[in-house]
Design an enzyme around this catalytic site. Structure first.
Site, PDB file in Angstrom:
ATOM      1  N   SER A   1       0.846  -1.180   0.000  1.00  0.00           N
ATOM      2  CA  SER A   1       0.000   0.000   0.000  1.00  0.00           C
ATOM      3  C   SER A   1       0.886   1.236   0.000  1.00  0.00           C
ATOM      4  O   SER A   1       1.872   1.289   0.743  1.00  0.00           O
ATOM      5  CB  SER A   1      -0.910   0.012   1.230  1.00  0.00           C
TER       6      SER A   1
ATOM      7  N   HIS B   1       2.399  12.124  -1.339  1.00  0.00           N
ATOM      8  CA  HIS B   1       1.968  13.511  -1.162  1.00  0.00           C
ATOM      9  C   HIS B   1       3.063  14.447  -1.676  1.00  0.00           C
ATOM     10  O   HIS B   1       4.022  14.753  -0.951  1.00  0.00           O
ATOM     11  CB  HIS B   1       1.702  13.818   0.319  1.00  0.00           C
TER      12      HIS B   1
ATOM     13  N   HIS C   1      -2.789   7.220  -4.459  1.00  0.00           N
ATOM     14  CA  HIS C   1      -2.812   6.021  -3.611  1.00  0.00           C
ATOM     15  C   HIS C   1      -2.890   4.789  -4.494  1.00  0.00           C
ATOM     16  O   HIS C   1      -3.537   4.797  -5.546  1.00  0.00           O
ATOM     17  CB  HIS C   1      -4.040   6.077  -2.688  1.00  0.00           C
TER      18      HIS C   1
ATOM     19  N   ASN D   1      -2.946   0.269  -3.926  1.00  0.00           N
ATOM     20  CA  ASN D   1      -2.899  -0.870  -3.004  1.00  0.00           C
ATOM     21  C   ASN D   1      -3.195  -2.139  -3.772  1.00  0.00           C
ATOM     22  O   ASN D   1      -4.091  -2.163  -4.623  1.00  0.00           O
ATOM     23  CB  ASN D   1      -3.937  -0.668  -1.888  1.00  0.00           C
ATOM     24  N   VAL D   2      -2.426  -3.180  -3.503  1.00  0.00           N
ATOM     25  CA  VAL D   2      -2.749  -4.527  -3.987  1.00  0.00           C
ATOM     26  C   VAL D   2      -2.567  -5.477  -2.809  1.00  0.00           C
ATOM     27  O   VAL D   2      -1.608  -5.359  -2.050  1.00  0.00           O
ATOM     28  CB  VAL D   2      -1.868  -4.955  -5.184  1.00  0.00           C
ATOM     29  N   ARG D   3      -3.500  -6.412  -2.658  1.00  0.00           N
ATOM     30  CA  ARG D   3      -3.505  -7.226  -1.446  1.00  0.00           C
ATOM     31  C   ARG D   3      -4.130  -8.587  -1.713  1.00  0.00           C
ATOM     32  O   ARG D   3      -4.875  -8.770  -2.680  1.00  0.00           O
ATOM     33  CB  ARG D   3      -4.280  -6.516  -0.336  1.00  0.00           C
TER      34      ARG D   3
ATOM     35  N   HIS E   1     -20.407  11.613   4.374  1.00  0.00           N
ATOM     36  CA  HIS E   1     -20.840  12.657   5.305  1.00  0.00           C
ATOM     37  C   HIS E   1     -20.757  14.046   4.687  1.00  0.00           C
ATOM     38  O   HIS E   1     -21.336  15.000   5.233  1.00  0.00           O
ATOM     39  CB  HIS E   1     -20.017  12.593   6.596  1.00  0.00           C
TER      40      HIS E   1
ATOM     41  N   GLY F   1      -2.171  -4.168  13.498  1.00  0.00           N
ATOM     42  CA  GLY F   1      -1.078  -3.696  12.661  1.00  0.00           C
ATOM     43  C   GLY F   1      -0.308  -2.577  13.329  1.00  0.00           C
ATOM     44  O   GLY F   1      -0.681  -2.055  14.382  1.00  0.00           O
ATOM     45  N   ARG F   2       0.779  -2.179  12.686  1.00  0.00           N
ATOM     46  CA  ARG F   2       1.657  -1.161  13.247  1.00  0.00           C
ATOM     47  C   ARG F   2       1.086   0.218  12.943  1.00  0.00           C
ATOM     48  O   ARG F   2       0.977   0.616  11.786  1.00  0.00           O
ATOM     49  CB  ARG F   2       3.046  -1.317  12.643  1.00  0.00           C
TER      50      ARG F   2
END
Length: 293
Positions: free
Chosen positions: A85, A89, A99, A101-103, A168, A252-253
């Site tokens: 991930s 910036h 961004h 991400n691959v998972r 929101h 997770g960390r």
């Protein structure tokens, strides 16, 4: 499925992307190995104000609530999750945040076949929009998915538009890209190949945009608007993002999970851009979902 094959790909992807980002920025990234992963990041680089590329491989005795909310049949199973991930910036407000991400997830229960699936995607969050940049990003996403079916890109683009949306505020986070989850149809080889194609396409989708805009002059007005819009990024990650919630709920960390946060952010009460301004065009011409191709 072959978990070792997936892990080897993900760690190699992390190294390859970091090498490209280091070359683009001009300064080396810091590598921080921890118990179940590696975080590679830079702060106050020549180009990136903050950029991080995480690899994590976590296991647990019971699926976290964020992972079973839409798949309650998996509650109580052991799990294994691994992924790469990243969030980038740039300092220059004319260069967008991005961004990717691959998972891969595997859920197991004694005496039952493992349940596995892939997920991932990439999206773009500009502060000042350029139509050719948005078209390039979406075109690269389309090309990455083209080998896997004529309808895949349209489905995953809409999924991205729907997912990266601040309910929101009734407002998109950016101009989208592609997003997919729960991918296991067509067998392991097809699903892994699709995920691999998405991961491999990221730098080609993103870095040419930054190369084109990195030298554009900017002042305090542009930086101020960038900080204001970054607040939306924070709100989405903390309120809606399943990946952030999964990381926190799975033990997770925290430093690595929240590495995605922008380093300078502002909030203002009920602020509105000046009509007809470049800032207003972001809301009228770029954030509403559209066919960029």
């Amino acid at each position: 499925m072959d978990a070792r094959l997936v892990r080897d790909y993900l760690t190699a992807l992390q190294d390859r992307i970091v090498a490209e980002l280091e070359a683009f920025d001009g300064k080396p990234f810091t590598r921080d190995a921890w118990g179940r992963g590696t975080s590679i990041l830079i702060e106050e680089g020549d180009f990136f104000e903050r950029a991080g590329v995480n690899f994590s491989h976590v296991t647990g005795a019971s699926m976290p609530a964020s992972a079973t909310a839409h798949r309650p049949e998996l509650a109580g199973r052991r799990f294994e999750a691994m992924g790469v991930s990243l969030v980038l910036h740039p300092r220059n407000p004319y260069c967008p945040t991005s961004h990717m991400n691959v998972r891969c997830f595997v859920a197991t229960r004694e005496d039952e076949a493992p349940v596995w699936w892939f997920g991932g995607g990439m999206d773009l969050t500009p502060y000042y929009g350029f139509e050719e940049d948005c078209a390039h990003f979406h075109r690269t996403c389309r090309d990455a998915l083209a080998p896997f079916g004529d309808d895949i890109h349209a489905r995953y683009k809409k999924w991205c538009d729907d997912y990266f949306f601040l309910k929101h505020r009734n407002e998109p986070r950016g101009i989208g890209g592609i997003f997919f989850d729960d991918l296991n149809d067509g067998g392991f080889e097809r699903c892994f190949a699709l995920t691999l194609s998405v991961g491999d396409a990221f730098t080609a989708a993103y870095l040419p945009i930054c190369a084109k805009r990195r030298e554009l002059p900017h002042g305090e007005r542009e930086r101020d608007f960038q900080a204001y819009r970054r607040g939306r990024y924070v709100e989405f990650n903390l309120v809606w993002d399943r990946g952030t919630l999964f990381g926190l709920q799975s033990g997770g960390r925290t430093e690595s999970i929240l590495m995605s946060m922008p380093p300078v952010v502002k909030w203002r009460y009920d602020w509105r851009p000046e009509p007809g301004s470049a800032e207003a065009r972001l809301y009228t011409d770029f954030l509403p979902p559209r066919d960029w191709l």
